[in-house]
Design a protein around this motif. Structure first.
Motif, PDB file in Angstrom:
ATOM      1  N   GLY A 129       0.759  -1.339  -0.010  1.00 51.06           N
ATOM      2  CA  GLY A 129       0.161  -0.023  -0.082  1.00 51.06           C
ATOM      3  C   GLY A 129       0.840   1.129   0.093  1.00 51.06           C
ATOM      4  O   GLY A 129       0.582   2.256  -0.697  1.00 51.06           O
ATOM      5  N   ALA A 130       2.018   1.457   0.666  1.00 51.65           N
ATOM      6  CA  ALA A 130       2.785   2.437   0.730  1.00 51.65           C
ATOM      7  C   ALA A 130       3.630   2.663  -0.301  1.00 51.65           C
ATOM      8  O   ALA A 130       3.852   3.712  -0.633  1.00 51.65           O
ATOM      9  CB  ALA A 130       3.646   2.385   2.026  1.00 51.65           C
ATOM     10  N   ALA A 131       4.136   1.524  -0.905  1.00 49.00           N
ATOM     11  CA  ALA A 131       5.200   1.668  -2.066  1.00 49.00           C
ATOM     12  C   ALA A 131       4.325   1.867  -3.220  1.00 49.00           C
ATOM     13  O   ALA A 131       4.916   2.721  -4.129  1.00 49.00           O
ATOM     14  CB  ALA A 131       5.970   0.294  -1.949  1.00 49.00           C
ATOM     15  N   MET A 188       7.670   6.224  -4.802  1.00 46.13           N
ATOM     16  CA  MET A 188       7.918   4.760  -4.370  1.00 46.13           C
ATOM     17  C   MET A 188       8.930   4.576  -3.296  1.00 46.13           C
ATOM     18  O   MET A 188       8.670   3.701  -2.256  1.00 46.13           O
ATOM     19  CB  MET A 188       7.944   4.112  -5.656  1.00 46.13           C
ATOM     20  N   VAL A 189      10.067   5.261  -3.500  1.00 46.18           N
ATOM     21  CA  VAL A 189      11.071   4.757  -2.728  1.00 46.18           C
ATOM     22  C   VAL A 189      11.034   5.726  -1.236  1.00 46.18           C
ATOM     23  O   VAL A 189      11.230   4.891  -0.172  1.00 46.18           O
ATOM     24  CB  VAL A 189      12.383   5.436  -3.519  1.00 46.18           C
ATOM     25  N   ILE A 190      10.498   6.558  -1.125  1.00 46.65           N
ATOM     26  CA  ILE A 190      10.426   7.501   0.002  1.00 46.65           C
ATOM     27  C   ILE A 190       9.228   6.643   0.835  1.00 46.65           C
ATOM     28  O   ILE A 190       9.515   6.392   1.981  1.00 46.65           O
ATOM     29  CB  ILE A 190       9.988   8.771  -0.368  1.00 46.65           C
ATOM     30  N   ASN A 193       4.723   8.835   0.561  1.00 46.96           N
ATOM     31  CA  ASN A 193       4.754   8.618  -0.858  1.00 46.96           C
ATOM     32  C   ASN A 193       4.021   9.805  -1.825  1.00 46.96           C
ATOM     33  O   ASN A 193       4.678  10.343  -2.777  1.00 46.96           O
ATOM     34  CB  ASN A 193       4.121   7.237  -1.172  1.00 46.96           C
ATOM     35  N   ALA A 194       2.762  10.061  -1.397  1.00 42.26           N
ATOM     36  CA  ALA A 194       1.723  10.820  -2.009  1.00 42.26           C
ATOM     37  C   ALA A 194       2.398  12.404  -2.280  1.00 42.26           C
ATOM     38  O   ALA A 194       2.320  12.917  -3.090  1.00 42.26           O
ATOM     39  CB  ALA A 194       0.198  10.793  -1.508  1.00 42.26           C
ATOM     40  N   LEU A 195       3.036  12.693  -1.069  1.00 37.03           N
ATOM     41  CA  LEU A 195       3.385  14.085  -0.798  1.00 37.03           C
ATOM     42  C   LEU A 195       4.616  14.496  -1.613  1.00 37.03           C
ATOM     43  O   LEU A 195       4.782  15.418  -2.252  1.00 37.03           O
ATOM     44  CB  LEU A 195       3.611  14.593   0.664  1.00 37.03           C
ATOM     45  N   THR A 196       5.448  13.209  -1.750  1.00 36.12           N
ATOM     46  CA  THR A 196       6.772  13.487  -2.447  1.00 36.12           C
ATOM     47  C   THR A 196       6.369  13.502  -4.003  1.00 36.12           C
ATOM     48  O   THR A 196       6.966  14.069  -4.707  1.00 36.12           O
ATOM     49  CB  THR A 196       7.575  12.129  -2.270  1.00 36.12           C
TER      50      THR A 196
END
Length: 489
Positions: free
Chosen positions: A400-402, A425-427, A454-457
């Motif tokens: 979910g996070a990646a 993806m990395v962050i 991830n979304a903010l990045t």
């Protein structure tokens, strides 16, 4: 000791699964058949395969166990998952089916590369590595569940139980590929649905109804209330509901959307899936509540459904219902093994090692990759102290996070570039892992900070590296038009 009738039921079930694998072995003629069923799946198969592979052993073991220990507040997991399911089918499925068909992508990793036209290959490679890591953990959770089931039923050593479960699952996945996995998931999804509706209805009367449940919960100092008895109840609710965020990044579920025959079949498939999920999640929560008065003391809370079946039903019917637990376990592991195999075959072997590989060679490599991932997952599962829900939550949160925000931005943000997607993806992955490792997962489910990071990045990176390739922008517009018109791809 196991009843002979239950053993016979399981043997018949195993033979059936092997038969499905052998049948589709003959039907699988190319790599697209093996990995995506030739993109020709119908509504019922797509819907029940997606949900059966989604819910896994944690639906019949992990979730009832959590409710048994924590009471009504654990229901937020089910609520979050239901909302996530609806949103995934409604918004992600149509665009993903059209986009992956247009780019001819057979894995999520290759879709990221093709969608953003990443010239470096890093998006595909890193997402493939993430897929393999978290799917190995996820697959091991299913083997833990299988080990607990066989250990309880057959009174055999846990290690032997895990190995037996692994052998059966690997055989039909190895043989039949995506078609075998989806069609077995269809039957397994029906069996799971019957078990999770029939068992709680009969068990409710068996324990003496709501009064008995309330008394037992009071004795354990837990309640039916959805509001956690906690200094920060909103944080607890957000943390448990956040399971729903994981849906947008689960490769084994998204693969079902990619495989359906056309987007015109999606509304029917969505209706079937939503009804299945609503009743199944509700049934699992009720099983957990009923088990509180039925089993005041139990060594392993994740075994309450197993014990409930053996106490209420005769060995023949009990064997069928216990096979439903095995179905839940198998329907997820087989999907995870296949997606892992797809990643190794499509994203590493075909793109890096041998770009000129034939269809037959790729199918052989795919089958070998199933074996490799299975062996690694098997070793991880041999620790009997692992919990099903604990392993699932980490892997689910990882995907979910990646991948979740990257999938959403790929499908709905025209200006997102490959640089933004890769950075997000990395962050997101780093934040999730660090959050978990430093112990903050006990305060807030790690998917929340990982998903947000991830979304903010991606949003910030888009300010500096917005997509300007006209071909990519035109392709995005074309996909949107196809989805709006509902044309058959």
């Amino acid at each position: 000791m196991i009843e002979i009738q239950t053993l016979v039921t399981f043997i018949i079930y195993f033979i059936f699964l092997m038969g499905v694998g052998i049948y589709f072995y003959k039907k699988t003629t190319n790599i697209e058949d093996y990995l995506l069923g030739g993109r020709g799946m119908g509504s019922w198969v797509t819907a029940l395969s997606a949900q059966a592979s989604d819910m896994s052993g944690w639906l019949l073991m992990g979730l009832p166990g959590a409710v048994y220990l924590g009471g009504g507040k654990e229901s937020w997991i089910a609520i979050g998952l239901f909302i996530g399911t609806v949103l995934n089918w409604k918004f992600v499925a149509p665009r993903l089916r059209v986009y992956t068909g247009k780019t001819n992508s057979m894995t999520l990793a290759s879709f990221f590369e093709d969608r953003f036209q990443d010239p470096t290959g890093l998006l595909r490679i890193i997402s493939a590595i993430i897929t393999l890591i978290f799917f190995t953990i996820y697959s091991s959770s299913g083997l833990v569940a299988a080990g607990k089931l066989f250990e309880s039923m057959f009174s055999i050593n846990y290690t032997v139980a895990v190995v037996v479960g692994a052998v059966v699952i690997v055989l039909y996945t190895f043989l039949g590929g995506f078609l075998a996995v989806c069609w077995t998931d269809l039957f397994q999804g029906i069996l799971m649905f019957l078990a999770i509706t029939i068992v709680p209805i009969l068990a409710y009367n068996h324990v003496g109804g709501m009064e008995a449940i309330n008394q037992a919960m009071s004795a354990k100092n837990i309640s039916l209330s959805l509001i956690p008895e906690h200094s920060l109840p909103l944080m607890v609710i957000i943390s448990t509901m956040a399971w729903g965020l994981g849906y947008f990044g689960q490769p084994h579920i998204l693969a079902r959307f990619m495989s359906i025959k056309s987007i015109k079949k999606l509304p029917e498939a969505m209706t079937i899936a939503i009804v299945w999920v609503l009743i199944s999640l509700g049934g699992a929560v009720i099983v957990g509540l009923i088990s509180i008065p039925m089993f005041p003391e139990i060594a392993d809370a994740e075994r309450v459904f197993i014990e409930m079946i053996t106490e209420i039903f005769n060995p023949w019917i009990g064997g069928v219902l216990l096979a439903a637990i095995l179905s839940a376990i198998m329907s997820t592991i087989d999907s995870q093994l296949l997606v892992s195999s797809s990643t190794l075959t499509e994203d590493f072997y075909d793109k890096i090692i041998n770009k000129d590989a034939s269809e037959a060679e790729l199918m052989h490599v795919g089958r070998i990759c199933v074996l490799i991932i299975s062996v690694i997952a098997l070793f991880l599962a041999l620790n009997p102290n692992n919990t099903v829900l604990g392993l699932v939550s980490y892997a689910w949160g990882g995907f979910g996070a990646a991948f979740g925000p990257v999938v959403l931005f790929a499908l709905f943000s025209k200006k997102t570039s490959w640089k933004s997607a890769l950075a997000g993806m990395v962050i997101g992955t780093i934040v999730l892992v660090v959050w978990k490792q430093v112990g903050l997962g006990a305060k807030m489910y790690e998917i929340v900070p990982g998903f947000i990071a991830n979304a903010l990045t991606i949003i910030v990176m888009n300010l500096f590296f917005a997509e300007d390739n006209q071909n990519i922008l035109d392709e995005f517009d074309q996909v949107v038009e196809v989805v709006k018109s509902g044309d058959v791809l």
